[in-house]
Structure formats: C-alpha cells, structure tokens
Design a protein around this motif. Structure first.
Motif, short mmCIF file in Angstrom:
data_model
loop_
_atom_site.label_atom_id
_atom_site.label_comp_id
_atom_site.label_asym_id
_atom_site.label_seq_id
_atom_site.Cartn_x
_atom_site.Cartn_y
_atom_site.Cartn_z
N GLY A 35 0.79 -1.22 0.00
CA GLY A 35 0.00 0.00 0.00
C GLY A 35 0.82 1.27 0.00
N GLY A 36 0.11 2.39 -0.09
CA GLY A 36 0.72 3.70 -0.23
C GLY A 36 1.61 4.11 0.92
N SER A 37 1.14 3.96 2.16
CA SER A 37 1.95 4.41 3.30
C SER A 37 3.18 3.53 3.49
CB SER A 37 1.11 4.46 4.57
OG SER A 37 0.57 3.20 4.85
N GLY A 38 3.13 2.30 2.99
CA GLY A 38 4.29 1.43 3.06
C GLY A 38 5.46 1.95 2.25
N ARG A 39 5.17 2.80 1.26
CA ARG A 39 6.23 3.36 0.44
C ARG A 39 7.09 4.36 1.20
NH1 ARG A 39 6.02 1.57 -4.62
NH2 ARG A 39 4.05 0.81 -5.43
N ALA A 40 6.62 4.78 2.40
CA ALA A 40 7.43 5.67 3.23
C ALA A 40 8.66 4.94 3.74
CB ALA A 40 6.61 6.20 4.41
N GLY A 41 8.58 3.63 3.87
CA GLY A 41 9.71 2.82 4.30
C GLY A 41 10.35 2.15 3.10
N TRP A 42 11.35 1.35 3.36
CA TRP A 42 12.06 0.70 2.24
C TRP A 42 11.74 -0.78 2.12
CZ3 TRP A 42 15.72 -3.14 3.04
CH2 TRP A 42 16.13 -3.32 4.36
N THR A 43 10.86 -1.32 2.97
CA THR A 43 10.57 -2.75 2.92
C THR A 43 9.33 -3.09 2.12
OG1 THR A 43 9.32 -2.70 4.99
CG2 THR A 43 11.69 -3.16 5.15
N THR A 44 8.78 -2.14 1.42
CA THR A 44 7.53 -2.38 0.71
C THR A 44 7.66 -3.48 -0.34
OG1 THR A 44 5.75 -1.35 -0.56
CG2 THR A 44 7.98 -0.55 -1.00
N GLU A 45 6.60 -4.24 -0.47
CA GLU A 45 6.49 -5.26 -1.53
C GLU A 45 5.51 -4.80 -2.60
OE1 GLU A 45 7.04 -9.23 1.29
OE2 GLU A 45 5.03 -8.59 0.75
N ALA A 46 5.07 -3.54 -2.52
CA ALA A 46 4.01 -3.04 -3.39
C ALA A 46 4.35 -3.12 -4.87
CB ALA A 46 3.66 -1.60 -3.01
N THR A 132 12.57 -16.91 5.56
CA THR A 132 12.43 -16.94 4.11
C THR A 132 12.11 -15.53 3.64
OG1 THR A 132 10.11 -17.60 4.30
CG2 THR A 132 11.73 -19.36 3.94
N VAL A 133 12.71 -15.18 2.50
CA VAL A 133 12.53 -13.86 1.90
C VAL A 133 12.26 -14.08 0.42
CG1 VAL A 133 13.65 -11.63 1.45
CG2 VAL A 133 14.15 -12.85 3.56
N ILE A 134 11.38 -13.27 -0.14
CA ILE A 134 11.12 -13.36 -1.58
C ILE A 134 12.43 -13.06 -2.30
CG2 ILE A 134 9.82 -12.41 -3.52
CD1 ILE A 134 7.52 -11.86 -1.55
N SER A 135 12.86 -13.97 -3.15
CA SER A 135 14.20 -13.94 -3.72
C SER A 135 14.52 -12.70 -4.55
CB SER A 135 14.45 -15.20 -4.56
OG SER A 135 13.54 -15.23 -5.65
N ASP A 139 17.59 -5.87 -2.01
CA ASP A 139 17.99 -4.91 -0.97
C ASP A 139 17.71 -5.46 0.42
OD1 ASP A 139 18.80 -3.12 -2.89
OD2 ASP A 139 17.05 -1.82 -2.71
N LEU A 140 16.57 -6.11 0.58
CA LEU A 140 16.22 -6.68 1.87
C LEU A 140 17.15 -7.85 2.21
CD1 LEU A 140 14.33 -6.65 4.30
CD2 LEU A 140 12.76 -8.11 3.00
N ILE A 141 17.42 -8.70 1.25
CA ILE A 141 18.34 -9.82 1.48
C ILE A 141 19.72 -9.28 1.85
CG2 ILE A 141 19.55 -11.74 0.36
CD1 ILE A 141 16.88 -12.28 -1.17
N ALA A 142 20.17 -8.25 1.17
CA ALA A 142 21.48 -7.65 1.48
C ALA A 142 21.51 -7.12 2.92
CB ALA A 142 21.80 -6.54 0.49
N TRP A 143 20.40 -6.55 3.38
CA TRP A 143 20.32 -6.05 4.76
C TRP A 143 20.51 -7.21 5.74
CZ3 TRP A 143 17.17 -6.59 9.10
CH2 TRP A 143 17.27 -5.59 10.07
N TYR A 149 23.29 -13.13 8.22
CA TYR A 149 22.54 -14.23 7.58
C TYR A 149 23.23 -14.60 6.29
CZ TYR A 149 19.03 -13.63 11.10
OH TYR A 149 18.39 -13.57 12.32
N ARG A 150 23.12 -15.87 5.94
CA ARG A 150 23.71 -16.31 4.67
C ARG A 150 22.61 -16.84 3.75
NH1 ARG A 150 24.58 -20.49 8.07
NH2 ARG A 150 24.23 -22.58 7.27
N ARG A 151 22.82 -16.56 2.49
CA ARG A 151 21.91 -17.10 1.48
C ARG A 151 22.22 -18.57 1.30
NH1 ARG A 151 20.93 -12.64 -3.18
NH2 ARG A 151 19.09 -13.95 -3.41
N THR A 152 21.20 -19.38 1.26
CA THR A 152 21.42 -20.82 1.11
C THR A 152 21.21 -21.29 -0.32
OG1 THR A 152 19.11 -21.38 1.58
CG2 THR A 152 20.63 -21.22 3.48
N GLY A 153 20.51 -20.51 -1.11
CA GLY A 153 20.15 -20.94 -2.46
C GLY A 153 18.98 -21.92 -2.46
N LYS A 154 18.49 -22.29 -1.27
CA LYS A 154 17.34 -23.20 -1.18
C LYS A 154 16.07 -22.39 -1.41
CE LYS A 154 19.54 -26.36 2.01
NZ LYS A 154 19.57 -26.89 3.38
#
Length: 183
Positions: A35-46, A132-135, A139-143, A149-154
């Motif tokens: 949603g719109g207010s989520g764009r104020a942050g950087w974690t949006t999936e919009a 689990t994070v959407i691949s 930016d979020l994975i890098a954080w 945390y390590r990426r497993t590739g799974k």
C-alpha cells in the motif's frame, strides 16, 4: 556554559501479542509491506505484490500456535514493530517481521532482530535462525546478509493463486531460505 540535555532514544519493550492486539498487528504488517503508506519505508512489496500482506485469522493462528510466539514491539507505549519466533527442531524461524514505515531506517530493525536472536538462543537446542525472503528482494536480502545471515540458495515456490500471500505482479517469485548460526 550549560550543556544541552542528552536525549536517549526511547527504549523498546517487547511483549507477547494477545488476541486484542490482532487488529493493530494486521494494520502494522500490511502498512509495512503493502500500500501507499508502506512506500514511506524501504521494505515495501508493493512493486511485486498487491493485496493484503496478512489477515486477522493468520495473525491469530500465529499467536495460538504451539511453539510459536508473536511479539509486539512498543516504544513509549505505541506499537512500532512486530515479529514471530517459532521453534522448529534445532532452528528458530523468524517471520512476520515489520517496522512502522515512517520509522524504518532509524535502527529499530537492527534492535528488533538482535532481540529476536537473543530470544531464539534461549530456546533449548536451537543453533540457527531461519527465515524466508522473496528472492527478488535483493535490498532486503542484502540487509539480512549484513546482519550475519547467509543465502542458502534453497528455494521454495511462491504460492501463486493463494490470495493469502497477495496478488503477484510478476511470475518469477520464490522464497529463499536465509540462515544465521546463533553459536
């Protein structure tokens, strides 16, 4: 010459969520990710998903699930974040992590995840934190990688067609398992 008073950042408090917190948690999670207010942050999936991120039924299920805790994070009595911690064998699963969009980027996420990891270490027999994070959320994975945390590739498939996860705007979504050794 008088020195100006030093203002310490407000202290965060962590508590188990209750049924009464569910409406506020749903709003917090949806606002942080969609949603719109989520764009104020950087974690949006919009940009990759439409629709709600969660609903009352899903949050209530996490609160009541055996081996799971849904925690609400407050600052000065107001909710600023939340997360779920679930015991899964020799790992703790970290999920439903949200920080109010207008407070993202101020270090709250780091404080909250550090507390979640401390809580996970207190669970007997737990040696790792999993999430689990959407691949495509690089930016979020890098954080998370910067937090150890390590990426497993799974990968696990994104549940296309299941409205509970939202309405995808692209056809290449998958969940990647990230792992941190809690040593």
């Amino acid at each position: 010459m008088d020195t100006p008073p030093v203002h310490e950042p407000a202290r965060l408090t962590f508590r188990d969520a209750t049924e009464a917190d569910v409406p506020e948690l749903v709003t917090l999670i949806d606002t942080a990710y969609r949603g719109g207010s989520g764009r104020a942050g950087w974690t949006t999936e919009a940009d990759i998903l439409d629709g709600p991120r969660t609903d009352a039924e899903a949050v209530l299920a996490l609160i009541g699930r055996t081996g799971s805790r849904m925690l609400i994070v407050e600052r000065d009595g107001s909710p600023v974040g939340c997360y779920q911690l679930e015991h899964r064998g020799d790992a703790a699963y970290f999920g439903m992590f949200a920080v109010r969009p207008d407070l993202q980027g101020a270090g709250l996420g780091r404080q909250i995840i550090a507390e979640a990891e401390r809580g996970a270490r207190e669970i007997g027999g737990v040696h790792e934190m999993h999430m689990t994070v959407i691949s495509v959320r690089e930016d979020l994975i890098a954080w998370y990688v910067r937090r150890g945390y390590r990426r497993t590739g799974k990968m696990t498939p994104f549940p296309y067609g299941n409205e509970r996860f939202g309405q995808p705007k692209r056809d290449d979504l998958r969940f990647e398992l990230l792992v941190k050794d809690l040593g």
